[in-house]
Design an enzyme around this catalytic site. Structure first.
Site, PDB file in Angstrom:
ATOM      1  N   HIS A  65      -2.640  15.162  14.057  1.00 52.59           N
ATOM      2  CA  HIS A  65      -3.710  16.148  14.199  1.00 52.59           C
ATOM      3  C   HIS A  65      -3.110  17.530  14.450  1.00 52.59           C
ATOM      4  O   HIS A  65      -1.946  17.642  14.848  1.00 52.59           O
ATOM      5  CB  HIS A  65      -4.623  15.751  15.363  1.00 52.59           C
ATOM      6  CG  HIS A  65      -5.475  14.550  15.066  1.00 52.59           C
ATOM      7  ND1 HIS A  65      -6.426  14.076  15.931  1.00 52.59           N
ATOM      8  CD2 HIS A  65      -5.517  13.731  13.983  1.00 52.59           C
ATOM      9  CE1 HIS A  65      -7.011  13.012  15.399  1.00 52.59           C
ATOM     10  NE2 HIS A  65      -6.476  12.782  14.225  1.00 52.59           N
ATOM     11  N   GLU A  67      -3.450  19.604  16.821  1.00 55.82           N
ATOM     12  CA  GLU A  67      -2.922  19.802  18.176  1.00 55.82           C
ATOM     13  C   GLU A  67      -1.517  19.232  18.296  1.00 55.82           C
ATOM     14  O   GLU A  67      -0.626  19.852  18.889  1.00 55.82           O
ATOM     15  CB  GLU A  67      -3.823  19.101  19.208  1.00 55.82           C
ATOM     16  CG  GLU A  67      -5.250  19.620  19.293  1.00 55.82           C
ATOM     17  CD  GLU A  67      -6.211  18.832  18.408  1.00 55.82           C
ATOM     18  OE1 GLU A  67      -5.823  18.477  17.274  1.00 55.82           O
ATOM     19  OE2 GLU A  67      -7.341  18.578  18.841  1.00 55.82           O
ATOM     20  N   CYS A 104      -9.861  15.048  19.922  1.00 55.93           N
ATOM     21  CA  CYS A 104     -10.254  13.637  19.964  1.00 55.93           C
ATOM     22  C   CYS A 104      -9.710  13.026  21.253  1.00 55.93           C
ATOM     23  O   CYS A 104      -8.962  13.663  21.993  1.00 55.93           O
ATOM     24  CB  CYS A 104      -9.725  12.897  18.740  1.00 55.93           C
ATOM     25  SG  CYS A 104      -7.949  12.588  18.821  1.00 55.93           S
ATOM     26  N   CYS A 107      -5.897  13.282  21.423  1.00 56.29           N
ATOM     27  CA  CYS A 107      -5.374  14.622  21.695  1.00 56.29           C
ATOM     28  C   CYS A 107      -5.761  15.091  23.098  1.00 56.29           C
ATOM     29  O   CYS A 107      -4.967  15.756  23.768  1.00 56.29           O
ATOM     30  CB  CYS A 107      -5.866  15.610  20.650  1.00 56.29           C
ATOM     31  SG  CYS A 107      -5.144  15.301  19.033  1.00 56.29           S
TER      32      CYS A 107
END
Lengths: 191, 413
Positions: A65, A67, A104, A107
């Protein structure tokens, strides 16, 4: 937008909106590369020190992701500068993350583990958001047992330019995720 | 075998006290010869909608006489219950000259045999063990449980490997259960060197290519991974257990040089390199290696359209008969596409074996990567996401749901 954010924007030389603008640019970059369009920037002392865009399809690794991409850049760089764990933890605690979509659960946990200072996100993530939608990992009181120290929680505000973030996601899902598993019924793709 | 594979339910077990709560119903003693008629009529006029677990009739033996009571209807609310009997039931009461009284029945179905026995003292209920108990070992075939135990043993051995000593480190293997093949294996690498990582990766690729699907080999395959040095320097407990601990460890590069005998520039650490994250990373790297010429997303996208139009024609063939050669050729086209298009999407269909229950980061990573089943040996009371603190697999909103099993060891490994 809440009052907390306007206060923060007064502290920063640039407002959260302009940082979110940069995060949206990262999301657009992801979209151009046929990735789910989510992007982020990490800001330290009013300066962007890392950016990331979702690269799950490129790596065939669904944990890459935006992040995670940005975090890895910083960890690598800071270690190359021979910073110790303590110094790096200290640095993360002063960082602000701007991400186009609510982090999410994975993360959000990662951000808590690193001890990020603050998070601003765009649209909520109803399916797997970890900052209020499904779980509230940024909130230390939500943790069962309630003996969670402050270091595990972080300040988090959502809804910053969420319309723009949603528009990008919508344009992606309208064209379809090329790497998603085959649906049981054929999907009609609008041109 | 001394191993027990127990499913971890996605929903927390109900508060035991809930099964003790009761609700009032209106009942009456009934002459045995009337019972069939009454039960039939009551079933029509006053069904026990929310009390399906409660039996309509209670049988008691009083002075060697069978005394039967029947539930006439549920109550409306707590006050003046007898005033709210439905007309149809009142009619039955009048016809048969019954004497209604209020009695208590269990509000919820029993979740255990003990509870059920307790409930029946009040008023008989029915009990379905299959509805309440978790998935047991009986749901696996003997061959499958054997495989599960062997892979479990394998990860425990990885975590226990001599060089590191047993320090509560987490280890993982991702397995393709259909081929009984290890796809990737890893140990926690919060503190380790990239050089070590590479060594272990090479070994895995070799072991994957060499294996012929025999489970017995994997125990041996695991050892080189451990001795390759991948787990040197992990003197912390399992990272999923104490994810926040990394800040408290001041990692000294010098110590690594001493142990690994290499340059300090090689040393690195990563607070998010929990075993699951590494295993997923390795599995995706292997996928990229095995399918290097996989079409770019754009091409794949075109393929998808083609595949979909083909697959709908394939469906038609199932109902009709293959009539001409043209359709046979179409089938071949699909087979050609098969190898690329149907290659596992991420870790779809794969299982992961872990020594410790994963934290929320790792558990969510496994949702993202579409793992099929998770087996862990020890629960993680401080940060476990699959039963201990959270029950992530029970979150309905997630787009993928895996099954979770706790493999408990009832003997020393």
């Amino acid at each position: 937008m809440n009052s907390e954010m306007t206060m923060d924007s007064a502290l920063n030389s640039i407002s959260p909106l302009s940082f979110m603008e940069l995060a949206l640019q990262q999301a657009k970059y992801a979209l151009e590369n046929l990735e789910v369009p989510v992007g982020c920037v990490i800001v330290e002392n009013g300066k962007v020190i890392a950016s990331g865009s979702n690269r799950t399809n490129a790596f065939r690794n669904a944990t890459r992701h935006a992040e995670m991409e940005a975090i890895d850049i910083l960890l690598k760089e800071w270690q190359e500068n021979e910073l110790s764990q303590l110094q790096i933890a200290e640095k993360f605690s002063k960082c602000v993350l701007y991400v186009t979509c609510e982090p999410c659960i994975m993360c959000a946990t990662a951000l808590s583990i690193l001890g990020i200072g603050e998070v601003y996100f765009g649209c909520p993530n109803d399916k797997f958001g970890g900052c209020g939608s499904v779980l509230s990992l940024q909130d230390r009181h939500s943790y069962k047992g309630s003996q969670v120290p402050e270091e595990k929680s972080f300040k988090c505000s959502g809804g910053v330019m969420s319309l723009e973030a949603v528009a990008l996601l919508r344009s992606f899902y309208e064209q379809g995720n090329p790497n998603a598993p085959k649906p049981h019924r054929p999907v009609r793709i609008s041109q | 075998m001394g191993w027990e594979i127990v499913g971890v339910p996605g929903n927390p077990p109900c508060d035991p006290s809930i099964h003790k709560s009761t609700v009032d119903v209106i009942a009456s003693v009934v002459e045995p010869k009337l019972i069939n008629t009454l039960v039939r009529k009551l079933g029509q006029v006053a069904p026990l909608e929310n009390l399906r677990h409660v039996k309509r009739v209670k049988r008691r033996n009083v002075e060697e006489q069978n005394v039967l009571s029947v539930i006439l209807c549920p109550t409306v609310d707590d006050e003046k219950q007898l005033d709210f009997i439905p007309c149809d039931v009142l009619e039955l009461i009048n016809i048969h000259q019954l004497h209604p009284f209020v009695t208590k029945v269990s509000k919820y179905a029993a979740s255990s045999k003990e509870e059920w026995e307790e409930q029946c003292k009040l008023w008989p209920t029915s009990y379905h063990p299959s509805m309440s108990t978790v998935v047991g070992i009986s749901d696996f075939t003997e061959e499958e449980s054997l495989m599960i135990c062997k892979f479990m043993k394998c990860v425990i051995e990885m975590a226990m490997c001599n060089q590191c000593g047993y320090q509560g480190k987490n280890a993982a293997v991702i397995v393709d259960p259909s081929r009984k093949q290890v796809i990737a294996s890893a140990v926690d690498q919060i503190f380790s060197r990239p050089a070590c990582k590479d060594t272990s990766r090479n070994i895995e690729i070799v072991s994957m290519e060499d294996s012929n699907g025999s489970v017995a080999n994997y125990g041996e395959d695991c050892y080189p991974i451990c001795t390759s040095g991948a787990c040197i320097q992990s003197n912390t407990a399992s990272s999923c257990m104490y994810p926040w601990k990394w800040k408290k460890h001041n990692f000294l590069p010098e110590a690594t040089i001493m142990k690994c005998g290499s340059q300090s520039s090689d040393s690195s650490w990563h607070p998010l390199k929990h075993v699951v994250m590494i295993a997923i990373d390795k599995a995706s790297a292997i996928d990229r290696m095995l399918f290097p010429n996989s079409p770019l997303p754009k091409d794949l996208y075109a393929l998808k359209d083609e595949w979909e139009s083909k697959s709908s024609s394939l469906k038609k063939q199932k109902t009709q008969k293959i009539e001409n050669r043209e359709e046979l050729i179409q089938n071949e086209v699909i087979d050609d596409l098969h190898s690329e298009v149907t290659r596992p999407y991420l870790c779809t269909g794969y299982d992961i074996y872990l020594v410790y229950e994963p934290c929320t980061m790792c558990a969510m990573a496994l949702v993202h990567q579409r793992i099929r089943r998770i087996f862990y040996a020890f629960p993680n009371p401080s940060a476990g996401a699959l039963g201990s603190v959270y029950r992530l697999h029970g979150e309905k909103s997630l787009n993928h749901h895996y099954s979770v099993f706790h493999v408990s060891l009832t003997e020393d490994v």
